[in-house]
Motif scaffolding. Structure first.
Motif, mmCIF file in Angstrom:
data_model
loop_
_atom_site.group_PDB
_atom_site.id
_atom_site.type_symbol
_atom_site.label_atom_id
_atom_site.label_comp_id
_atom_site.label_asym_id
_atom_site.label_seq_id
_atom_site.Cartn_x
_atom_site.Cartn_y
_atom_site.Cartn_z
ATOM 1 N N GLN A 263 -7.352 3.156 99.556
ATOM 2 C CA GLN A 263 -6.458 3.173 98.700
ATOM 3 C C GLN A 263 -6.056 1.425 98.999
ATOM 4 O O GLN A 263 -5.943 1.942 100.571
ATOM 5 N N GLN A 265 -2.517 -0.991 97.712
ATOM 6 C CA GLN A 265 -1.433 -0.731 97.174
ATOM 7 C C GLN A 265 -0.942 -1.825 96.915
ATOM 8 O O GLN A 265 -1.254 -2.798 97.214
ATOM 9 N N GLU A 273 -5.793 -3.016 101.310
ATOM 10 C CA GLU A 273 -5.645 -1.884 101.613
ATOM 11 C C GLU A 273 -4.780 -0.864 102.972
ATOM 12 O O GLU A 273 -3.740 -1.840 102.972
ATOM 13 N N LYS A 274 -4.668 0.500 101.991
ATOM 14 C CA LYS A 274 -3.269 1.212 103.164
ATOM 15 C C LYS A 274 -4.383 1.922 103.715
ATOM 16 O O LYS A 274 -5.149 2.074 103.952
ATOM 17 N N HIS A 316 -1.710 2.144 92.771
ATOM 18 C CA HIS A 316 -2.064 1.933 93.908
ATOM 19 C C HIS A 316 -4.011 2.089 93.148
ATOM 20 O O HIS A 316 -3.377 2.474 91.967
ATOM 21 N N GLU A 318 -7.590 4.045 93.557
ATOM 22 C CA GLU A 318 -8.460 4.461 94.678
ATOM 23 C C GLU A 318 -9.781 4.380 94.597
ATOM 24 O O GLU A 318 -10.108 4.782 93.237
ATOM 25 N N SER A 353 -5.229 6.523 90.842
ATOM 26 C CA SER A 353 -4.636 5.658 91.208
ATOM 27 C C SER A 353 -3.584 6.376 92.875
ATOM 28 O O SER A 353 -4.673 5.423 93.896
ATOM 29 N N ASP A 354 -3.465 7.261 92.704
ATOM 30 C CA ASP A 354 -3.081 7.801 93.905
ATOM 31 C C ASP A 354 -3.127 9.004 94.316
ATOM 32 O O ASP A 354 -2.243 10.374 93.949
ATOM 33 N N ALA A 378 -10.285 14.208 96.768
ATOM 34 C CA ALA A 378 -9.868 12.794 96.090
ATOM 35 C C ALA A 378 -9.581 13.169 94.525
ATOM 36 O O ALA A 378 -11.554 13.580 94.210
#
Length: 479
Positions: A263, A265, A273-274, A316, A318, A353-354, A378
Motif C-alpha cells: 500500500q 499513500q 509505502e505504508k 492511495h 495498492e 486505492s485502499d 484486497a
C-alpha cells in the motif's frame, strides 16, 4: 465476499437448456446477461552437564539475607498468540517496520499459524463463503467454459487442468460431476491443485472422492485419482511445480484477492509505502516509510500503465507484485503450451486505492486486530493483470473483464437453474433461487420474504471475470 452455506441439490446429469419460466427468477435474471452464448457451449449445456566436581577443601559462609530476590518465572501463556509474537519479533529484529505485504503473507500463509494453513475457513461455520459454496451451478458453468476452450484447442487428448487455491475443492468437484458424461473431455484431463494448506489438501482429496492407486512398483508409482470422473489428481505448492509441455487450462477463482499487496499513500514527499510497526506499548500500528522501498519499482510500473487523470484522482494505491509475476508466468506458459486461464474475483478494472480488509466469522474487523484470526483480502486490479499478460507475451490475448452476472448468464445459468428446479423439493428450490440470486444478482433479492438480515445479496456485478488465452485459439466463450 459473500458467506453462505452449501446447496444440497443433485449435481449429476447433463446441462439442460430449457427456458427460465419462474416469475421470481425472471426478476433475478435481469441482472445477468441478456444474450446467452450459442457459439460452442450449446451441446455442453445439454448433454496440504552433570560433570562430577572435586570435593571442597574449604567452607565459606555468605550472608544473602539483604540480596534482591526476583519473583519466580511465570510459565503462564502470554496474551499474544504465537503468530503475534512472531510478527513482533520480526519487527524488533529488523529494528523497523515491515511492509503490509509481508504482514499479510505471514498472517495468511505462515506455515505454523497462518490463517489458511491448519483449518477449514470456508462455509457457514468458517469465516466466509465463496461462489462454489453458494451453488453447484457455479462450478458447472466454469466447467462449460473449460469444455468450450478445450473444444477450441482442437480437443487435445491430454490437458493440464490447474486450479489455483482450490479451497475445499468444491468448484472442481462440481465441474467434474457436471462434465462426467462428456467422456472425451474428462478422459483428457490431468488435474493439478496448487494448494499450500495441508488441511485444505485433505478436504480437497475428500471432496474430489480421491483414491490412491498402486502403480505396481510400490510407493514410487502411486497415483491419486478422482473417482468423480476417473481423472488423475496431484498437488503442488506453486504453479511452477506443475509440469509443462501440455495445453493448460488454469482456473483462478478468488485467488488473486489473497495475494499480498503493498500500500502506498501520497505524502508531501511523494508516494510513501505504508508499513506495519509497533507502538511503545507493543501494539501494531501503521506508519509511512521515510524513503523509497523495493516495491516502489512496481508502483512505478503500475503508474506507467495508468492514465494521468486516473492517477490524479487517488491518494492511495495498492500494488500486488505477486499478482503481476503470477500473471506473467501464466501468460508465458499459455503462450508456449497453449490453453487459457480464467480469473474470477472481486475487484476493479483500474487502479485499486485502499481496499485491504479483514473478515472474521462473516464480519469486517480491524486489519491489525489479532492477526491470524481473520481473513485478509484486497480488491483485484484487473487492468494490471491485463497489462502484465500483454507485456510479457505476444502470443496471448486478454479478454474482459465482464461482470460475473454476464459471464454466468452467457454460459446458460438461467437454463440450468430451471432444469434443477424441475427435479427438487421445495426446500431445495428455495436454496436454488437464493443461490442463483447470490451469483448473478445485484443487491438484495427482490423476491426475499424472510428476515431482512438474512436476505441474499447478489455478487453478480461486484465480481469480474477475465480470460487469458493463446491467440491461436481465437476469442474464448463467452467473451
Amino acid at each position: 465476499m459473500l458467506r453462505r452455506a452449501l446447496l444440497q441439490a443433485s449435481t449429476r446429469g447433463l446441462f439442460s437448456s430449457s427456458p427460465l419460466s419462474l416469475a421470481s427468477l425472471r426478476q433475478c435474471s435481469s441482472s445477468s446477461s441478456s444474450h446467452n452464448s450459442q457459439i460452442s457451449n450449446d451441446h455442453f449445456v445439454e448433454h496440504l552437564d552433570d560433570t562430577p566436581q572435586p570435593p571442597a577443601t574449604a567452607t565459606i559462609s555468605i550472608d544473602r539475607s539483604s540480596l534482591y530476590h526476583p519473583p519466580e518465572h511465570s510459565h503462564e501463556s502470554s496474551a499474544d498468540s504465537e503468530l503475534v509474537k512472531h510478527l513482533k519479533n520480526i519487527i524488533k529484529f529488523r529494528g523497523g517496520p515491515i511492509t503490509v505485504a509481508e504482514y499479510m503473507e505471514e498472517v495468511l500463509t505462515n506455515p505454523k499459524d497462518g490463517f489458511y494453513m491448519n483449518r477449514d475457513v470456508f462455509g457457514a461455520g468458517g469465516d466466509f463463503i465463496t461462489s462454489p459454496e453458494v451453488s453447484q451451478m457455479f462450478g458447472e458453468m466454469v466447467g462449460i467454459w473449460a469444455m468450450c476452450l478445450w473444444e477450441q484447442m482442437g480437443q487435445p487428448k491430454r490437458v493440464n487442468l490447474v486450479e489455483l487455491g482450490p479451497g475445499r475443492g468444491t468448484l472442481l468437484a462440481d465441474l467434474l460431476r457436471g462434465a462426467s458424461k462428456i467422456k472425451n473431455f474428462t478422459e483428457s484431463l490431468e488435474i493439478h491443485m496448487v494448494e499450500v494448506s495441508p488441511a485444505l489438501q485433505k478436504l480437497q482429496y475428500q471432496n474430489l472422492k480421491c483414491v490412491t492407486e498402486d502403480g505396481g512398483d510400490g510407493n514410487a508409482n502411486k497415483r491419486c485419482v478422482s473417482t468423480l470422473a476417473g481423472t488423475p489428481v496431484s498437488w503442488h505448492a506453486t504453479l511452477e511445480q506443475v509440469p509443462t509441455g501440455l495445453p493448460t487450462i488454469i482456473i483462478a477463482h478468488e485467488f488473486y484477492d489473497a495475494l499480498p499487496v503493498h500500500q502506498f499513500q501520497k505524502a508531501s514527499r511523494g508516494w510513501s509505502e505504508k508499513m506495519v510497526d509497533l507502538t511503545e506499548n507493543s501494539s501494531f500500528r501503521f506508519v509511512l516509510s521515510p524513503q523509497p522501498t523495493p516495491a516502489s519499482l512496481y508502483l512505478m510500473k503500475r503508474c506507467k500503465w495508468a492514465e494521468t487523470e486516473e492517477l490524479a484522482k487517488v491518494s492511495h494505491i495498492e500494488v500486488c507484485p505477486k499478482a503481476i509475476d503470477l500473471t506473467q508466468e501464466i501468460a508465458n506458459r499459455i503462450g508456449i503450451d497453449g490453453g487459457g486461464a480464467l480469473v474470477i474475483d472481486y475487484g476493479l478494472n483500474g487502479i485499486v486505492s485502499d481496499s485491504l480488509q479483514a473478515i472474521r466469522k462473516h464480519k469486517f474487523v480491524d486489519i491489525l486486530d489479532n492477526p491470524g484470526s481473520a481473513d485478509l483480502s484486497a480488491y483485484v486490479d484487473f487492468a494490471a493483470i491485463k497489462h502484465s499478460a500483454e507485456e510479457v507475451s505476444e502470443d496471448v490475448s486478454v479478454h474482459g473483464p465482464m461482470t460475473q452476472s454476464q459471464f454466468l448468464g452467457s454460459l446458460g445459468i438461467n437454463f440450468r437453474v430451471e432444469a434443477l428446479l424441475e427435479k427438487c423439493n421445495e426446500e431445495q428450490a428455495e436454496s436454488l433461487r437464493t443461490g442463483y440470486w447470490r451469483l448473478v444478482g445485484d443487491g438484495e433479492a427482490p423476491f426475499w420474504e424472510g428476515p431482512d438480515e438474512q436476505a441474499p445479496v447478489g455478487m453478480g456485478t461486484r465480481y469480474l471475470a477475465m480470460s487469458i488465452v493463446n491467440k491461436k485459439q481465437g476469442v474464448p466463450v463467452p467473451f
